[in-house]
Design an enzyme around this catalytic site. Structure first.
Site, PDB file in Angstrom:
ATOM      1  CG  HIS A   5      12.174  -4.138   2.599  1.00  0.00           C
ATOM      2  ND1 HIS A   5      12.524  -4.393   1.295  1.00  0.00           N
ATOM      3  CD2 HIS A   5      11.353  -3.058   2.565  1.00  0.00           C
ATOM      4  CE1 HIS A   5      11.952  -3.507   0.496  1.00  0.00           C
ATOM      5  NE2 HIS A   5      11.229  -2.697   1.233  1.00  0.00           N
TER       6      HIS A   5
ATOM      7  CG  ASP B 200      10.214   2.114  -1.565  1.00  0.00           C
ATOM      8  OD1 ASP B 200      10.937   1.600  -2.428  1.00  0.00           O
ATOM      9  OD2 ASP B 200       9.886   1.534  -0.529  1.00  0.00           O
TER      10      ASP B 200
ATOM     11  CD  GLU C  73       6.074   1.894  -0.152  1.00  0.00           C
ATOM     12  OE1 GLU C  73       7.275   1.734   0.117  1.00  0.00           O
ATOM     13  OE2 GLU C  73       5.278   0.945  -0.314  1.00  0.00           O
TER      14      GLU C  73
ATOM     15  NE  ARG D 160       7.229  -2.707   5.083  1.00  0.00           N
ATOM     16  CZ  ARG D 160       7.939  -1.617   4.696  1.00  0.00           C
ATOM     17  NH1 ARG D 160       7.335  -0.598   4.122  1.00  0.00           N
ATOM     18  NH2 ARG D 160       9.242  -1.582   4.878  1.00  0.00           N
TER      19      ARG D 160
ATOM     20  CG  ASP E  40      -6.981 -15.835  10.902  1.00  0.00           C
ATOM     21  OD1 ASP E  40      -7.821 -14.932  11.097  1.00  0.00           O
ATOM     22  OD2 ASP E  40      -7.176 -16.779  10.098  1.00  0.00           O
TER      23      ASP E  40
END
Length: 268
Positions: free
Chosen positions: A49, A178, A152, A74, A88
């Site tokens: 987000h 959510d 969620e 996240r 990575d």
């Protein structure tokens, strides 16, 4: 030997108190570094987000690395290429959003593991391997990488046991914002029906022996979540704390009521 130990994994396993963290929404290395020095056990870097691209992520991970906090990244989605590139870049703990089935959980785990157990692409020189100087990285990466899958929706929580049973799913995480929206209670995380399902998720995770985390908008609600049995929790976000305190002080100076720090927008 160069240390590549996953600090979040070790802190969660150490107990007995639940690790406490916060969300990073400012997309700024300086804010991330400042929050890390506050004393949080972990900080969630939100690529879902927040407008954080891969270059930004590298700088934010470096900033958190100067502190005692452990980063949790996240991801924007359960995507093979994104998982590979984030790992990575040096993310050791990844949170995969909106997982609703064991099949989706298996995909997330496979993206984060090298062959033969997964499909993560192999490179020898990148930030995670300390640019090739951690000679044992490829041998240890799978055991140090920590995968959190985010539940969620009511459907996901109904399938908690089968999702948790997927090998390589290290922890679960409930997204209360959510979840409340999916229940028709948008922005009402404190509603009794939402709270009941949040509590049920903690009970389900305990029954299958899987750590489960959550985020809450303020200390009172986070304390309630911990009482339910959540193993780790984040409170509000850097932006929510900043704007909440700013509104509170401005309201005091102007003699008006102000919104409390970490309002509903802090629950993701």
């Amino acid at each position: 030997m160069i240390d590549i130990t996953n600090r979040f994994k070790r802190r969660l396993a150490a107990g007995p108190t639940a690790p406490l963290g916060s969300w990073l929404m400012a997309a700024a290395p300086s804010t991330a570094e400042a929050m890390g020095h506050v004393g949080f056990d972990f900080l969630v870097v939100d690529m879902e987000h927040v407008p954080i691209d891969l270059g930004d992520l590298a700088h934010i991970l470096r900033a958190i690395g100067c502190t005692g906090a452990a980063p949790v990244v996240r991801l924007p989605w359960n995507d093979q290429v994104m998982v590979k590139r984030v790992l990575d870049l040096g993310a050791e703990t990844v949170m995969v959003p909106f997982v609703e089935s064991a099949e989706e959980a298996r995909a997330a785990v496979s993206f984060a593991r090298y062959p033969p157990t997964g499909v993560r692409g192999v490179a020898a020189v990148h930030r995670a391997s300390r640019f090739g100087r951690a000679s044992d990285y490829l041998g240890r990466a799978d055991s140090e990488t920590f995968v959190i899958v985010q539940l969620e929706t009511p459907r996901a929580i109904a399938r908690l046991a089968e999702i948790a049973a997927v090998p390589g799913v290290d922890a679960l995480f409930v997204g209360p914002g959510d979840l409340s929206a999916a229940m028709g209670r948008m922005g009402q995380v404190g509603h009794a029906e939402v709270q009941a399902l949040i509590a049920r998720a903690a009970e389900g995770a305990k029954a299958v022996g899987k750590p489960i985390g959550i985020v809450g908008p303020n200390p009172d609600m986070v304390a309630r979540f911990l009482d339910y049995g959540y193993a780790f929790a984040a409170v509000a976000s850097d932006v929510a704390m900043m704007t909440g305190r700013a509104a509170d002080w401005l309201g005091t100076l102007r003699g008006a009521n102000a919104s409390p720090a970490g309002g509903p927008a802090a629950a993701y």
